[in-house]
Design a protein around this motif. Sequence first.
Motif, PDB file in Angstrom:
ATOM      1  N   MET A 187      47.573  27.622  43.279  1.00 35.61           N
ATOM      2  CA  MET A 187      46.609  28.583  43.832  1.00 35.61           C
ATOM      3  C   MET A 187      45.421  27.831  44.447  1.00 35.61           C
ATOM      4  N   PRO A 188      45.085  28.104  45.700  1.00 36.93           N
ATOM      5  CA  PRO A 188      43.947  27.416  46.300  1.00 36.93           C
ATOM      6  C   PRO A 188      42.637  27.810  45.608  1.00 36.93           C
ATOM      7  N   ILE A 189      41.735  26.862  45.522  1.00 41.29           N
ATOM      8  CA  ILE A 189      40.470  27.155  44.841  1.00 41.29           C
ATOM      9  C   ILE A 189      39.548  27.883  45.808  1.00 41.29           C
ATOM     10  N   LEU A 190      39.009  28.957  45.340  1.00 42.45           N
ATOM     11  CA  LEU A 190      38.107  29.743  46.186  1.00 42.45           C
ATOM     12  C   LEU A 190      36.691  29.194  46.067  1.00 42.45           C
ATOM     13  N   ARG A 191      35.974  29.273  47.167  1.00 45.69           N
ATOM     14  CA  ARG A 191      34.552  28.922  47.122  1.00 45.69           C
ATOM     15  C   ARG A 191      33.804  30.116  46.592  1.00 45.69           C
ATOM     16  N   LEU A 192      32.909  29.889  45.673  1.00 51.83           N
ATOM     17  CA  LEU A 192      32.178  31.019  45.102  1.00 51.83           C
ATOM     18  C   LEU A 192      30.920  31.278  45.941  1.00 51.83           C
ATOM     19  N   THR A 193      31.120  31.954  47.068  1.00 52.83           N
ATOM     20  CA  THR A 193      29.976  32.317  47.905  1.00 52.83           C
ATOM     21  C   THR A 193      29.262  33.499  47.253  1.00 52.83           C
ATOM     22  N   ASP A 194      28.107  33.828  47.791  1.00 58.14           N
ATOM     23  CA  ASP A 194      27.351  34.941  47.196  1.00 58.14           C
ATOM     24  C   ASP A 194      28.115  36.265  47.244  1.00 58.14           C
ATOM     25  N   PRO A 195      28.684  36.655  48.406  1.00 58.53           N
ATOM     26  CA  PRO A 195      29.447  37.915  48.400  1.00 58.53           C
ATOM     27  C   PRO A 195      30.642  37.885  47.444  1.00 58.53           C
ATOM     28  N   THR A 196      31.354  36.751  47.399  1.00 56.03           N
ATOM     29  CA  THR A 196      32.503  36.638  46.487  1.00 56.03           C
ATOM     30  C   THR A 196      32.051  36.813  45.048  1.00 56.03           C
ATOM     31  N   SER A 197      30.942  36.147  44.732  1.00 53.49           N
ATOM     32  CA  SER A 197      30.427  36.222  43.365  1.00 53.49           C
ATOM     33  C   SER A 197      30.015  37.655  43.010  1.00 53.49           C
ATOM     34  N   ARG A 198      29.391  38.339  43.980  1.00 54.33           N
ATOM     35  CA  ARG A 198      28.961  39.729  43.706  1.00 54.33           C
ATOM     36  C   ARG A 198      30.160  40.638  43.456  1.00 54.33           C
ATOM     37  N   VAL A 199      31.189  40.483  44.303  1.00 49.77           N
ATOM     38  CA  VAL A 199      32.377  41.341  44.154  1.00 49.77           C
ATOM     39  C   VAL A 199      33.089  41.039  42.840  1.00 49.77           C
ATOM     40  N   LEU A 200      33.264  39.750  42.531  1.00 50.81           N
ATOM     41  CA  LEU A 200      33.965  39.388  41.291  1.00 50.81           C
ATOM     42  C   LEU A 200      33.172  39.832  40.068  1.00 50.81           C
ATOM     43  N   ASN A 201      31.850  39.727  40.173  1.00 52.45           N
ATOM     44  CA  ASN A 201      30.982  40.180  39.078  1.00 52.45           C
ATOM     45  C   ASN A 201      31.201  41.650  38.771  1.00 52.45           C
ATOM     46  N   GLU A 202      31.242  42.458  39.834  1.00 51.36           N
ATOM     47  CA  GLU A 202      31.434  43.908  39.637  1.00 51.36           C
ATOM     48  C   GLU A 202      32.827  44.194  39.087  1.00 51.36           C
ATOM     49  N   LEU A 203      33.834  43.500  39.668  1.00 52.97           N
ATOM     50  CA  LEU A 203      35.210  43.743  39.232  1.00 52.97           C
ATOM     51  C   LEU A 203      35.426  43.299  37.785  1.00 52.97           C
ATOM     52  N   ALA A 204      34.624  42.325  37.354  1.00 48.80           N
ATOM     53  CA  ALA A 204      34.803  41.799  35.992  1.00 48.80           C
ATOM     54  C   ALA A 204      33.992  42.559  34.952  1.00 48.80           C
ATOM     55  N   SER A 205      33.333  43.628  35.365  1.00 46.23           N
ATOM     56  CA  SER A 205      32.500  44.318  34.367  1.00 46.23           C
ATOM     57  C   SER A 205      32.822  45.815  34.282  1.00 46.23           C
ATOM     58  N   PRO A 206      33.725  46.249  33.423  1.00 46.51           N
ATOM     59  CA  PRO A 206      34.666  45.459  32.620  1.00 46.51           C
ATOM     60  C   PRO A 206      35.896  45.110  33.446  1.00 46.51           C
ATOM     61  N   PRO A 207      36.679  44.111  33.029  1.00 48.87           N
ATOM     62  CA  PRO A 207      37.773  43.592  33.869  1.00 48.87           C
ATOM     63  C   PRO A 207      38.861  44.609  34.221  1.00 48.87           C
ATOM     64  N   GLY A 208      39.163  45.556  33.331  1.00 51.69           N
ATOM     65  CA  GLY A 208      40.267  46.484  33.599  1.00 51.69           C
ATOM     66  C   GLY A 208      39.905  47.633  34.534  1.00 51.69           C
ATOM     67  N   ARG A 209      38.642  47.770  34.842  1.00 53.92           N
ATOM     68  CA  ARG A 209      38.204  48.938  35.619  1.00 53.92           C
ATOM     69  C   ARG A 209      38.706  48.864  37.062  1.00 53.92           C
ATOM     70  N   GLU A 210      39.045  50.029  37.599  1.00 54.90           N
ATOM     71  CA  GLU A 210      39.520  50.075  38.982  1.00 54.90           C
ATOM     72  C   GLU A 210      38.409  50.620  39.882  1.00 54.90           C
ATOM     73  N   TRP A 211      38.280  49.997  41.028  1.00 50.57           N
ATOM     74  CA  TRP A 211      37.230  50.376  41.979  1.00 50.57           C
ATOM     75  C   TRP A 211      37.872  50.709  43.317  1.00 50.57           C
ATOM     76  N   TYR A 212      37.287  51.653  44.028  1.00 47.83           N
ATOM     77  CA  TYR A 212      37.726  51.843  45.408  1.00 47.83           C
ATOM     78  C   TYR A 212      36.695  51.198  46.335  1.00 47.83           C
ATOM     79  N   GLY A 213      37.089  50.972  47.576  1.00 46.21           N
ATOM     80  CA  GLY A 213      36.283  50.160  48.485  1.00 46.21           C
ATOM     81  C   GLY A 213      34.830  50.587  48.619  1.00 46.21           C
ATOM     82  N   LEU A 214      34.631  51.879  48.857  1.00 50.61           N
ATOM     83  CA  LEU A 214      33.271  52.362  49.104  1.00 50.61           C
ATOM     84  C   LEU A 214      32.388  52.203  47.871  1.00 50.61           C
TER      85      LEU A 214
END
Lengths: 106, 136
Positions: free
Chosen positions: A1-28
């Motif tokens: 798996m290629p290593i992703l750069r943790l840019t600010d937008p990536t970090s923000r999205v992953l932060n939200e998706l990881a809190s809590p990890p099982g939660r499902e989000w829609y785009g908007l």
Amino acid sequence: MPILRLTDPTSRVLNELASPPGREWYGLELCKATKLSSGSLYPLLARLEREGWVSSRWEDPARQEAEHRPRRRYYSLTADGLVGFHSLLARRAAAPARLGTSGASA
Amino acid sequence: MIRWVRWLSWSALLLAAAACIVAALHGWALSIVSSAAIAAMVGAGVVSVWSFGRQRREARMPDPRPRGTLCEVSLQLGLHLLPPDARDRYKEEWDAERAVLDSRWARLKFTTSLLLVAIPRLAWTLRLSARRREPR
């Protein structure tokens, strides 16, 4: 798996998706939570999905029909994504310390 | 509800027809039975017209997806930049997002951002990953 750069937008999205990890989000919903524009969010989600960090699925037809609208696409963080995100966070936390150490030794 | 109304109106029509036949057979032409039958037929007609009108009104209920607007048309054109297998997925996904945006300004902002930033970047990302998957 290629290593992703943790840019600010990536970090923000992953932060939200990881809190809590099982939660499902829609785009908007993610756009509002991360304060990212739709233009930045969807390519980012596509990249994370390609890397296997995020999975997506269509919502249940019963709910969509009840609300009289097209189907939503739900995104959630995968186990790989969670591990990868934590390792990137750890690397980012360690990076200034390493720089400081190398600077002191030089 | 509509099913019950339709069932009632058909029953009333059948009853009215039966009453007419009975009235004709027994020679009670202008009796209470025939006037009741006529009343039932008129009632059934009114109920049928009402239920038909209601069905038409329900059929004309607005589709939550905005159609034929400038945003819709430009998004449709922009989607052609994406690989063919991804177009339907993103179209449906974005239609669902746009359907819940309450103001025209919010929909315009959302669509503009998709057209100017998301679609070109997505096209690049998706085409690149498809190329990587291809056997050399």
